[in-house]
Design an enzyme around this catalytic site. Structure first.
Site, PDB file in Angstrom:
ATOM      1  N   ASP A  13      -4.805 -31.309 -72.549  1.00  0.00           N
ATOM      2  CA  ASP A  13      -3.332 -31.370 -72.582  1.00  0.00           C
ATOM      3  C   ASP A  13      -2.722 -30.245 -73.402  1.00  0.00           C
ATOM      4  O   ASP A  13      -1.629 -30.385 -73.955  1.00  0.00           O
ATOM      5  CB  ASP A  13      -2.839 -32.721 -73.139  1.00  0.00           C
ATOM      6  CG  ASP A  13      -3.457 -33.909 -72.435  1.00  0.00           C
ATOM      7  OD1 ASP A  13      -3.411 -33.947 -71.194  1.00  0.00           O
ATOM      8  OD2 ASP A  13      -3.999 -34.801 -73.114  1.00  0.00           O
ATOM      9  N   LYS A  16      -2.576 -25.834 -70.327  1.00  0.00           N
ATOM     10  CA  LYS A  16      -3.342 -24.883 -69.510  1.00  0.00           C
ATOM     11  C   LYS A  16      -2.658 -24.585 -68.192  1.00  0.00           C
ATOM     12  O   LYS A  16      -2.749 -23.464 -67.680  1.00  0.00           O
ATOM     13  CB  LYS A  16      -4.744 -25.431 -69.247  1.00  0.00           C
ATOM     14  CG  LYS A  16      -5.615 -25.553 -70.489  1.00  0.00           C
ATOM     15  CD  LYS A  16      -7.008 -26.045 -70.156  1.00  0.00           C
ATOM     16  CE  LYS A  16      -7.030 -27.454 -69.613  1.00  0.00           C
ATOM     17  NZ  LYS A  16      -6.550 -28.472 -70.575  1.00  0.00           N
ATOM     18  N   GLY A  40      -4.303 -33.476 -65.290  1.00  0.00           N
ATOM     19  CA  GLY A  40      -3.029 -33.101 -64.686  1.00  0.00           C
ATOM     20  C   GLY A  40      -2.486 -31.827 -65.299  1.00  0.00           C
ATOM     21  O   GLY A  40      -2.329 -31.737 -66.515  1.00  0.00           O
ATOM     22  N   HIS A  41      -2.236 -30.834 -64.475  1.00  0.00           N
ATOM     23  CA  HIS A  41      -1.629 -29.584 -64.931  1.00  0.00           C
ATOM     24  C   HIS A  41      -0.178 -29.568 -64.482  1.00  0.00           C
ATOM     25  O   HIS A  41       0.120 -29.679 -63.289  1.00  0.00           O
ATOM     26  CB  HIS A  41      -2.376 -28.374 -64.356  1.00  0.00           C
ATOM     27  CG  HIS A  41      -3.715 -28.154 -64.982  1.00  0.00           C
ATOM     28  ND1 HIS A  41      -4.559 -27.134 -64.603  1.00  0.00           N
ATOM     29  CD2 HIS A  41      -4.354 -28.822 -65.976  1.00  0.00           C
ATOM     30  CE1 HIS A  41      -5.669 -27.188 -65.328  1.00  0.00           C
ATOM     31  NE2 HIS A  41      -5.552 -28.200 -66.161  1.00  0.00           N
ATOM     32  N   THR A 129      -9.571 -42.894 -67.512  1.00  0.00           N
ATOM     33  CA  THR A 129      -8.402 -43.079 -66.648  1.00  0.00           C
ATOM     34  C   THR A 129      -8.695 -44.033 -65.503  1.00  0.00           C
ATOM     35  O   THR A 129      -7.797 -44.346 -64.728  1.00  0.00           O
ATOM     36  CB  THR A 129      -7.951 -41.729 -66.059  1.00  0.00           C
ATOM     37  OG1 THR A 129      -9.044 -41.144 -65.330  1.00  0.00           O
ATOM     38  CG2 THR A 129      -7.514 -40.776 -67.159  1.00  0.00           C
ATOM     39  N   GLN A 224      -9.377 -30.729 -68.938  1.00  0.00           N
ATOM     40  CA  GLN A 224      -9.623 -31.334 -70.256  1.00  0.00           C
ATOM     41  C   GLN A 224      -9.760 -30.252 -71.339  1.00  0.00           C
ATOM     42  O   GLN A 224      -9.088 -29.238 -71.257  1.00  0.00           O
ATOM     43  CB  GLN A 224     -10.855 -32.244 -70.200  1.00  0.00           C
ATOM     44  CG  GLN A 224     -10.647 -33.510 -69.400  1.00  0.00           C
ATOM     45  CD  GLN A 224     -11.269 -33.439 -68.032  1.00  0.00           C
ATOM     46  OE1 GLN A 224     -12.074 -32.592 -67.722  1.00  0.00           O
ATOM     47  NE2 GLN A 224     -10.895 -34.365 -67.171  1.00  0.00           N
ATOM     48  N   THR A 300      -1.086 -37.326 -65.788  1.00  0.00           N
ATOM     49  CA  THR A 300      -1.795 -38.120 -64.790  1.00  0.00           C
ATOM     50  C   THR A 300      -1.537 -39.607 -64.973  1.00  0.00           C
ATOM     51  O   THR A 300      -1.262 -40.326 -64.012  1.00  0.00           O
ATOM     52  CB  THR A 300      -3.315 -37.851 -64.886  1.00  0.00           C
ATOM     53  OG1 THR A 300      -3.546 -36.467 -64.655  1.00  0.00           O
ATOM     54  CG2 THR A 300      -4.075 -38.660 -63.843  1.00  0.00           C
TER      55      THR A 300
END
Length: 424
Positions: A13, A16, A40-41, A129, A224, A300
């Site tokens: 997080d 990136k 999630g990006h 998750t 990650q 996410t």
């Protein structure tokens, strides 16, 4: 052979997605090398927000070819949803997206295993998750998984899936009823997803290595972060793959001699999602303020992130493990209103000072961070475009981190948009 690796240098997080998006403008190829749809990006572009989980951020640049490497575990449903989302936004992936035929596949039974494991004994929970990432990597290591190439053998795959579901039912017994699912539909959906994805499946290792021969510019992006790496992270509170820069080689089929640049992405403070030790965590109002100002909620899962001060022990460790050549520092603007900012320089445990990151979780759980306090700048940085125009105390903060880590900070992000980035 200009190959760049972008790696998260904290617990994920770090921002990136934005950094990869910026660097992708200069790239011919962008490849994702590990992880799954649990990452999630988030990219903000012309007033629109794009959250990508599997497809590399470079897809937002119309001339960039994007690759999902063999080190990724692919959730077919999530990938198809992402392709459809991009098409709705007017972004075509035709002839621009390729999936490694060696990438392993996440099937519905992986998600069932993941969710039932997390519903079990609280002492064994690691805060996943629930998207089947870990069980898919377990099957991969156990040599019992399925790869994208298996979608090309539909009848065999159907029989294999029936056998897998039978194994899961036998393993969990009546507990299987805790999860609502339809086995027949899950199998038929999986086969349909395979038909949809067939045109994208190929030997991406050949594509990337041919590109290096032609001196094409290539970016390899991880998901990650370093502290979630299965070998180098806060085990067992880690992911099931290698987000560190070395994973870029095994996850794409590009040899290490082709890589000449490793960019580590770090926040100007530290966050973590899920369980596990976090020495600089702020559990009171200070942590809540960082969370609210930084909008620290998972792209996410939506889960609130745990927040704390910048940790130099982690930063130096990440620089060493990844062989960082430069750092992109994100979310500096989140600190704009603070009169004082703390930075952790070491851990004190039972009278001993630890300057290096320890493997022992007992130390990480019980240590007291040793802080150096720097004066804040209490001025907005969001409209600053040049490094020398930053407030003096902001520059002091950046230079202090840079000197202590021993790696140059080449980019500073002061907002979510592309243009909110200072290049040095």
């Amino acid at each position: 052979m200009p190959v760049t690796v972008v790696v998260g240098a904290q617990w994920g997080d770090e921002g990136k997605g934005k950094i990869v998006d910026i660097l992708s403008a200069e790239m011919d190829y962008v490849a994702r090398y590990q992880g799954g749809a649990n990452a999630g990006h988030t990219i903000n572009l012309q007033g629109k927000q794009y959250i990508l989980h599997l497809i590399p951020s470079g897809i937002l640049h119309p001339k960039t070819v994007c690759i999902i490497g063999n080190g990724v575990v692919v959730d077919p449903r999530a990938l198809i949803d992402e392709i459809s989302f991009l098409k709705q936004k007017g972004i075509s992936v035709k002839d621009r997206l390729f999936i490694s035929d060696r990438a392993h596949v996440i099937f519905p039974y992986h998600k069932i295993i993941d969710q039932l494991n997390e519903l079990g004994d609280d002492s064994k929970r690691i805060g996943t998750t629930g998207r089947g990432i870990g069980p898919a990597y377990v099957d991969k290591a156990n040599r019992s998984g399925f790869r994208m190439v298996d979608f090309l053998k539909e009848k065999d795959l159907e029989n294999w899936l029936k056998e897998k579901f039978a194994e899961v039912r036998h393993r969990f017994g009546n507990r299987i009823n805790e999860i609502d699912f339809d086995e027949d539909k899950a199998i038929s959906d999986s086969l349909e997803f395979g038909r949809y994805l067939k045109p994208y499946i190929t030997d991406t290792g050949v594509i990337l290595n041919e590109a290096t021969k032609k001196e094409k510019r290539i970016l390899l992006e991880g998901a990650q972060g370093t502290l979630l790496d299965v070998d180098h992270g806060t085990y067992p509170f880690v992911t099931s793959s290698n987000p560190v820069s070395a994973g870029a080689c095994t996850g794409t089929g590009i040899g290490p001699t082709k890589i000449n640049r490793v960019v580590g992405v770090m926040k100007a403070y530290t966050t973590r999602v899920g369980e596990g030790p976090f020495p600089t965590e702020l559990t009171g109002q200070e942590g809540q303020n960082l969370r609210e100002v930084g909008k620290e909620f998972g792209a996410t899962t939506g889960r609130p992130r745990r927040c704390g001060w910048f940790d130099l022990v982690i930063a130096r460790y990440a620089a060493r493990i990844n062989g960082l050549t430069e750092i992109a520092l994100t979310k500096l603007d989140v600190l704009d209103k603070l009169p004082a900012i703390k930075v952790c320089t070491g851990y004190e445990y039972q009278g001993k000072l630890h300057a290096e990151f320890p493997a022992d979780l007992d130390i990480l759980h019980a240590c007291s961070p040793v802080y150096k306090t720097l004066t804040g700048w209490e001025v907005s940085t969001t409209d600053v475009e040049e490094f020398n125009d930053l407030p003096q105390n902001a520059r002091n903060y950046i230079k202090f981190l840079e000197n202590e880590i021993g790696v140059p900070i080449s980019m500073v992000s002061v907002g979510p948009m592309r243009r909110k980035t200072i290049f040095r």
